[in-house]
Structures are given as structure tokens and as C-alpha cells.
Design an enzyme around this catalytic site. Structure first.
Site, mmCIF file in Angstrom:
data_model
loop_
_atom_site.group_PDB
_atom_site.id
_atom_site.type_symbol
_atom_site.label_atom_id
_atom_site.label_comp_id
_atom_site.label_asym_id
_atom_site.label_seq_id
_atom_site.Cartn_x
_atom_site.Cartn_y
_atom_site.Cartn_z
ATOM 1 N N SER A 1 0.822 -1.210 0.000
ATOM 2 C CA SER A 1 0.000 0.000 0.000
ATOM 3 C C SER A 1 0.857 1.262 0.000
ATOM 4 O O SER A 1 1.953 1.285 0.567
ATOM 5 C CB SER A 1 -0.877 -0.020 1.255
ATOM 6 O OG SER A 1 -1.346 1.272 1.546
ATOM 7 N N GLN B 1 0.428 -0.466 -4.817
ATOM 8 C CA GLN B 1 -0.874 0.206 -4.878
ATOM 9 C C GLN B 1 -0.674 1.697 -4.655
ATOM 10 O O GLN B 1 -0.187 2.114 -3.606
ATOM 11 C CB GLN B 1 -1.815 -0.382 -3.820
ATOM 12 C CG GLN B 1 -3.158 0.306 -3.737
ATOM 13 C CD GLN B 1 -3.199 1.360 -2.629
ATOM 14 O OE1 GLN B 1 -2.643 1.140 -1.562
ATOM 15 N NE2 GLN B 1 -3.824 2.492 -2.898
ATOM 16 N N TYR C 1 -2.280 5.467 -4.331
ATOM 17 C CA TYR C 1 -3.405 6.375 -4.206
ATOM 18 C C TYR C 1 -3.023 7.622 -4.974
ATOM 19 O O TYR C 1 -1.852 8.013 -4.991
ATOM 20 C CB TYR C 1 -3.628 6.766 -2.743
ATOM 21 C CG TYR C 1 -4.340 5.739 -1.914
ATOM 22 C CD1 TYR C 1 -5.567 5.210 -2.315
ATOM 23 C CD2 TYR C 1 -3.813 5.325 -0.699
ATOM 24 C CE1 TYR C 1 -6.234 4.283 -1.529
ATOM 25 C CE2 TYR C 1 -4.478 4.400 0.095
ATOM 26 C CZ TYR C 1 -5.687 3.888 -0.328
ATOM 27 O OH TYR C 1 -6.350 2.986 0.449
ATOM 28 N N THR D 1 -6.182 2.287 -6.797
ATOM 29 C CA THR D 1 -7.414 2.108 -6.017
ATOM 30 C C THR D 1 -8.340 3.283 -6.289
ATOM 31 O O THR D 1 -7.951 4.441 -6.114
ATOM 32 C CB THR D 1 -7.071 1.987 -4.524
ATOM 33 O OG1 THR D 1 -6.283 0.800 -4.355
ATOM 34 C CG2 THR D 1 -8.327 1.869 -3.667
ATOM 35 N N LYS E 1 -8.460 -1.228 -8.933
ATOM 36 C CA LYS E 1 -9.077 -1.868 -7.755
ATOM 37 C C LYS E 1 -10.196 -0.997 -7.185
ATOM 38 O O LYS E 1 -9.976 0.197 -6.935
ATOM 39 C CB LYS E 1 -7.997 -2.085 -6.687
ATOM 40 C CG LYS E 1 -8.511 -2.590 -5.341
ATOM 41 C CD LYS E 1 -7.334 -2.921 -4.435
ATOM 42 C CE LYS E 1 -7.770 -3.393 -3.068
ATOM 43 N NZ LYS E 1 -8.199 -2.307 -2.188
ATOM 44 N N HIS F 1 -13.312 -2.154 -0.817
ATOM 45 C CA HIS F 1 -12.320 -1.759 0.183
ATOM 46 C C HIS F 1 -12.594 -2.464 1.529
ATOM 47 O O HIS F 1 -12.395 -1.901 2.599
ATOM 48 C CB HIS F 1 -12.357 -0.235 0.376
ATOM 49 C CG HIS F 1 -11.014 0.395 0.577
ATOM 50 N ND1 HIS F 1 -10.352 1.070 -0.413
ATOM 51 C CD2 HIS F 1 -10.210 0.481 1.668
ATOM 52 C CE1 HIS F 1 -9.211 1.553 0.061
ATOM 53 N NE2 HIS F 1 -9.094 1.203 1.324
HETATM 54 C C1 LIG Z 1 -6.599 -2.206 7.823
HETATM 55 C C2 LIG Z 1 -6.848 -2.107 6.343
HETATM 56 C C3 LIG Z 1 -6.126 -1.194 5.594
HETATM 57 C C4 LIG Z 1 -6.353 -1.096 4.219
HETATM 58 N N1 LIG Z 1 -5.577 -0.240 3.488
HETATM 59 C C5 LIG Z 1 -5.730 -0.194 2.143
HETATM 60 C C6 LIG Z 1 -4.862 0.599 1.355
HETATM 61 O O1 LIG Z 1 -3.971 1.267 1.860
HETATM 62 N N2 LIG Z 1 -5.066 0.586 0.007
HETATM 63 C C7 LIG Z 1 -6.050 -0.153 -0.600
HETATM 64 O O2 LIG Z 1 -6.194 -0.132 -1.823
HETATM 65 N N3 LIG Z 1 -6.872 -0.923 0.134
HETATM 66 C C8 LIG Z 1 -6.718 -0.973 1.483
HETATM 67 N N4 LIG Z 1 -7.539 -1.791 2.217
HETATM 68 C C9 LIG Z 1 -8.526 -2.635 1.533
HETATM 69 C C10 LIG Z 1 -7.904 -3.969 1.119
HETATM 70 O O3 LIG Z 1 -6.980 -3.818 0.071
HETATM 71 C C11 LIG Z 1 -8.978 -4.957 0.639
HETATM 72 O O4 LIG Z 1 -9.741 -4.359 -0.368
HETATM 73 C C12 LIG Z 1 -9.888 -5.450 1.762
HETATM 74 O O5 LIG Z 1 -9.169 -5.603 2.961
HETATM 75 C C13 LIG Z 1 -10.509 -6.777 1.362
HETATM 76 O O6 LIG Z 1 -11.404 -7.222 2.324
HETATM 77 P P1 LIG Z 1 -11.024 -8.294 3.472
HETATM 78 O O7 LIG Z 1 -10.230 -7.537 4.481
HETATM 79 O O8 LIG Z 1 -12.339 -8.729 3.965
HETATM 80 O O9 LIG Z 1 -10.193 -9.389 2.830
HETATM 81 C C14 LIG Z 1 -7.334 -1.903 3.590
HETATM 82 C C15 LIG Z 1 -8.058 -2.815 4.362
HETATM 83 C C16 LIG Z 1 -7.828 -2.932 5.716
HETATM 84 C C17 LIG Z 1 -8.612 -3.944 6.498
#
Ligand SMILES: Cc1cc2nc3c(=O)[nH]c(=O)nc-3n(C[C@H](O)[C@H](O)[C@H](O)COP(=O)(O)O)c2cc1C
Length: 382
Positions: free
Chosen positions: A110, A132, A134, A160, A256, A280
Site C-alpha cells: 500500500s 498500490q 493512491y 485504487t 481496484k 475496500h
Molecule cells: C486495515 C486495512 C487497511 C487497508 N488499506 C488499504 C490501502 O492502503 N489501500 C487499498 O487499496 N486498500 C486498502 N484496504 C482494503 C484492502 O486492500 C482490501 O480491499 C480489503 O481488505 C478486502 O477485504 P477483506 O479484508 O475482507 O479481505 C485496507 C483494508 C484494511 C482492512
């Protein structure tokens, strides 16, 4: 025996993480936006589909490898990018990246990770790395991040698109959770209630979002709350900007956060190599549709022109089979390995992957299929 070795499911790893982390930190990883309807919906969507097993087939040998973006992947699985992992386990990003490397699956880093683009390339090589990005208000900063990922040989750039602004994550508000930490009376008590975690933070120092160093960002803003990280992101980011990024980036491009078929088609026409159907993990738009519910129409809309992946709520090997049967090429996992790493560092992240792999193989055997290519809609009750 390590603590995580006793966990038999992702849910048990979650319970271990909950025991180890202060409430505010656990809630940051575990929680979603507003009433957490989408968070719950992602999970519930899997139980609306039923597999129809076939029997008396030789399933003594099962192969779970596949291809992703044209290269072999040992599982139909990649690590979703997640920010701030180091607040759960010092060095947690590198720990997850190493587990992914051991498993020979792609690792997504990330923008708001607590390890830099270069540190992951150094410590997780030779695994497959996706960065990834932003899109920040400071476009020059975003461009520089993309160039760094190119220089460090990242295979794919993940853009994303479901975060024009941060989601309203109310657990963070209630818990006074912020990055950097705010030491309110409530937080000090909360942190002190988990001495092992607090000691690790004291000994090694509070982590930083290394990729954002140099940006006048939330990472330097003492009043920021974690759920408002979106303030640096550019809400004016649009299709023209995505086109510009496509032109700058030489590697594979993954978009994404897609939920609508028109957006899926547009991303493909713009030159995306893969899409991730995602909300997300329920952390952005609440009341958004479950990712699994959005998947079949998107898979049908884009056909074989790109690879369609999905994330959100994957906690079981059977979830992977269901997602693939509904048209996904692979799933991304966010919280599954996060719970593992927060419970027990690299051993915990690896344990999460062991559990998912084991359940995937077992589910395939119980369904009477011996390879990933045999998974299709015929496995689902119509
Ligand atoms: C604590 C946390 C931080 C996240 N940070 C990002 C991020 O920085 N960039 C991003 O594209 N998605 C982020 N996500 C979303 C994840 O990439 C992903 O879409 C999501 O966790 C999928 O669902 P799941 O946790 O049920 O597997 C984050 C999710 C969580 C739980």
C-alpha cells in the site's frame, strides 16, 4: 508451540489478534464504515451460494496453482494492499511480504504501508510485487511514487479508485484512534492494557508511513484520525487522470475498487490488465453492494479481455472456490493475513495462508475437482 499454530481458522487468528492488540488498534484493522453493513454483507454474500459436490472422482492429487497476469501463481490468491500494518506488528508489512514470497503468490504494497517500496523489494525478493498507488492532491508526489515502484521492478501498479474521500469509520472516532497516535487518557489506558504490544512499540518506536515521508500529510498531522486518511487523496481524480497514469506506467495495470459494469468496461478500454471487484473491505461506502454480488455481471461484461479478481470477506478456502466459480480469476485477501500477522508476526501470516491453502485443497477434493481450471459455474446450485 507458537500461538498461531493453535489457530485452525481465520476466525481463530482474529481472536488471537484481538487478545494481543489494544482495542483501538484492533478496531482499526477489523472495522468498516458507518453501520458496517457492507463489511457484514461481504461476508454474508458467500453464504448465499451453495456448492454442488460431485463424487467418486479421483481426487488423490490436487493442484492449486494457476496463472495471474500471465505468470504462474502457486495459489489463486494475492495479498491485498493494506496500510498501517506496522501498528499491529512491528515489521508487519515485511512479515506478510515474506509469507507471500514463501507461498509464491503476489504481494500488494500500500501507499500507506509502514514499509517503503524499496524495503519490500529488498526483503521480499524475488516474490511478485504489486504497488498500490493512491492518487494524492500532490500529483508530483504520486508520480514520484510510481517512478520508484518502476525502478524497484514492481510487476504491477494497482490504482485504487474507491477512495475519493475517506470512509466514515466510526470505531476510530470512538476510540480516538489516530496516526500518529493521540495519547488521550482513554488511549493510554487501552495501550497499557496490552503490555507486550506496548513494549514492542516503546522498544522499536512508533512506525511511520514510509512511502509518504516528505509529503505534508496526515502522518505529520497530530489532529488526523486514521479514518480521515482520505484528506490527502484527490477527490478530483478521474478517468483522464487514469489514462495519464496508464501512459506513464510500463508494467501491468490493475484497477481496484470496481462495482459497476460500465466502469469495468471503461477501465478495460483504457488499457487496464486486471480489475479488482472490491468495496475496500467495507471501509468506504457503507450500504454498498457486497463485492461477491457485483462479481458475476462484471466478469460477464469484460469476458476474457482482462483478469477479474475480487476481494472482501474471504475467510475460507470454500470462499475462494465460490468466487472462482462466479467468474473470478483469483481473490485478494486483506484481513485474513492481517489477523495472522497481528496475532503472531510472520508465523501468523504464514499460518493464515496455510489455513486457506489447506481449506482450498480440501474443498476441491470434497467437490470432486483436482485442478483450478475445473472450477466453474457448474459447481454452483443454480
Ligand atoms: C486495515 C486495512 C487497511 C487497508 N488499506 C488499504 C490501502 O492502503 N489501500 C487499498 O487499496 N486498500 C486498502 N484496504 C482494503 C484492502 O486492500 C482490501 O480491499 C480489503 O481488505 C478486502 O477485504 P477483506 O479484508 O475482507 O479481505 C485496507 C483494508 C484494511 C482492512
Amino acid at each position: 508451540m507458537r500461538a498461531s499454530a493453535r489457530a485452525h481458522s481465520i476466525d481463530e487468528l482474529r481472536a488471537l489478534a484481538k487478545r494481543r492488540l489494544p482495542r483501538a488498534v484492533f478496531d482499526f484493522f477489523d472495522g468498516g464504515a458507518e453501520e458496517e453493513l457492507t463489511l457484514a454483507g461481504n461476508r454474508a454474500a458467500f453464504s448465499q451460494h451453495h456448492l454442488v459436490p460431485r463424487v467418486l472422482r479421483d481426487v488423490s492429487r490436487v493442484s492449486v496453482d494457476t496463472t495471474l497476469l500471465g505468470k504462474r501463481s502457486a495459489l489463486p490468491l494475492a495479498i491485498a494492499p493494506t496500510g498501517a500494518v506496522g501498528f499491529g506488528w512491528r515489521g508487519g508489512d515485511i512479515a506478510i511480504a515474506r509469507s507471500a514470497a514463501r507461498y509464491d503468490i503476489p504481494y500488494g504494497l500500500s501507499t500507506s504501508a509502514t514499509a517503503s517500496i524499496e524495503a519490500i523489494a529488498e526483503h521480499a525478493a524475488p516474490s511478485r510485487r504489486w504497488f498500490q498507488a493512491y492518487v494524492l492532491r500532490n500529483r508530483a508526489f504520486t508520480d514520484a511514487l510510481i517512478e520508484r515502484a518502476q525502478a524497484a521492478n514492481y510487476e504491477a501498479l494497482v490504482i485504487t479508485v474507491d477512495l475519493p474521500v475517506g470512509g466514515k469509520r466510526e470505531r476510530d472516532f470512538r476510540n480516538h484512534f489516530a496516526i500518529p497516535f493521540r495519547y488521550t487518557a482513554r488511549n493510554v489506558l487501552d495501550f497499557a492494557s496490552r503490555p507486550r504490544w506496548a513494549l514492542a512499540m516503546l522498544l522499536h518506536g512508533v512506525p511511520e508511513m514510509s512511502n509518504l515521508r516528505g509529503l505534508d500529510s496526515v502522518a505529520n498531522n497530530a489532529n488526523a484520525t486514521a479514518s480521515s486518511v482520505g484528506r490527502n487523496y484527490d477527490p478530483s481524480f478521474n478517468w483522464n487522470d487514469l489514462e495519464r497514469i496508464r501512459a506513464r506506467w510500463n508494467g501491468k495495470l490493475i484497477v481496484k475498487g470496481i462495482a459497476h459494469t460500465d466502469d469495468a468496461r471503461r477501465a478495460v478500454s483504457l488499457g487496464a490488465d486486471a480489475l479488482v471487484v472490491s468495496n475496500h473491505g467495507g471501509r468506504q461506502l457503507d450500504a454498498g453492494m457486497p463485492a461477491l454480488a457485483a462479481l458475476p455481471a462484471i466478469a460477464a461484461a469484460v469476458g476474457d479481455s482482462v483478469e477479474v479478481m475480487i476481494d472482501g470477506g474471504v475467510r475460507r478456502g470454500s470462499d475462494i472456490v465460490t468466487a472462482l466459480a462466479l467468474g473470478a480469476k483469483a481473490v485478494l485477501i486483506g484481513r485474513a493475513t492481517l489477523y495472522g500477522v497481528c496475532a503472531d508476526g510472520e508465523a501468523g501470516a504464514t499460518r493464515a495462508l496455510d489455513i486457506l491453502r489447506d481449506e482450498l485443497v480440501r474443498t476441491m477434493q470434497l467437490c470432486g475437482i483436482a485442478s483450478i481450471s475445473e472450477i466453474g459455474p457448474h459447481l454452483l446450485q443454480q
